[in-house]
Design a protein around this motif. Structure first.
Motif, short mmCIF file in Angstrom:
data_model
loop_
_atom_site.label_atom_id
_atom_site.label_comp_id
_atom_site.label_asym_id
_atom_site.label_seq_id
_atom_site.Cartn_x
_atom_site.Cartn_y
_atom_site.Cartn_z
N MET A 1 0.83 -1.20 0.00
CA MET A 1 0.00 0.00 0.00
C MET A 1 0.87 1.25 0.00
O MET A 1 0.58 2.20 -0.70
CB MET A 1 -0.94 -0.05 1.22
N LEU A 2 1.94 1.23 0.80
CA LEU A 2 2.86 2.36 0.85
C LEU A 2 3.50 2.60 -0.50
O LEU A 2 3.58 3.73 -0.96
CB LEU A 2 3.93 2.13 1.93
N ASN A 3 3.91 1.51 -1.16
CA ASN A 3 4.52 1.60 -2.48
C ASN A 3 3.55 2.23 -3.48
O ASN A 3 3.94 3.06 -4.29
CB ASN A 3 4.97 0.22 -2.94
N ASP A 4 2.27 1.85 -3.40
CA ASP A 4 1.26 2.41 -4.30
C ASP A 4 1.05 3.90 -4.05
O ASP A 4 0.84 4.66 -4.99
CB ASP A 4 -0.05 1.66 -4.16
N LYS A 5 1.10 4.31 -2.80
CA LYS A 5 0.96 5.73 -2.50
C LYS A 5 2.14 6.51 -3.08
O LYS A 5 1.96 7.61 -3.62
CB LYS A 5 0.87 5.96 -0.99
#
Length: 183
Positions: A1-5
């Protein structure tokens, strides 16, 4: 999720290398996914490219709640389904054209007597029940429910017969003429 943000943040900044990386990573699988809906590889490519263009141009307003990948797949699915809906509308207009040809005797409106005769012959080649259902629906303008009640058949049977009838007419016409109906 962090990578997608982080990915979305970089795309919003206009970082084309991050965008290109996502494009190259997801493109082939998204085209295959769209092709499952559309059954047309070129149309699938167009849908996927349109999805990526939309992502690039509207990245500042897009809210991605799960992942960029999930967003892309959902967008491609929605675009594919919208394209299929548009094709059904196109098919409906082609069917109306077929009906108009069959109902008119005005040589000024259409001057292709061979086409008119081919359509009439195609209708006559339908199985009797299919022919009756087709005529009731498109010439007598009865609803599917009315036809089902009148013929003591289920509405689903009527729908199937109409679908098969359109396909049969299209195939007969494709064999008999150079005029291709896409309904």
């Amino acid at each position: 999720m962090l990578n997608d943000k982080l990915i979305l943040k970089e795309i919003r900044k206009g970082n084309s290398s991050v965008f290109e990386s996502v494009f190259h990573e997801q493109y082939d699988s998204l085209v295959k996914f769209a092709n499952h809906f559309l059954l047309d590889y070129k149309a699938a490519e167009d849908v996927v490219q349109g999805t990526f263009i939309y992502l690039w141009e509207n990245s500042s307003s897009i809210q991605i709640k799960s992942s960029v990948k999930a967003y892309l797949y959902q967008s491609v699915k929605n675009s594919s389904l919208n394209q299929l809906r548009a094709l059904k509308i196109k098919d409906k207009y082609e069917l109306q054209y077929l009906e108009a040809i069959l109902e008119t005797a005005d040589d000024k409106w259409i001057d292709d007597e061979e086409l008119i005769e081919s359509i009439k012959q195609a209708l006559l080649k339908l199985p009797k029940q299919m022919y009756l259902i087709f005529c009731k629906k498109y010439f007598e303008e009865q609803s599917i429910k009315e036809i089902a009640n009148e013929m003591s058949l289920s509405e689903n049977t009527i729908k199937v017969q109409l679908h098969k009838g359109r396909n049969s007419i299209r195939q007969i016409l494709e064999m008999a003429t150079s005029f291709i109906f896409l309904f």
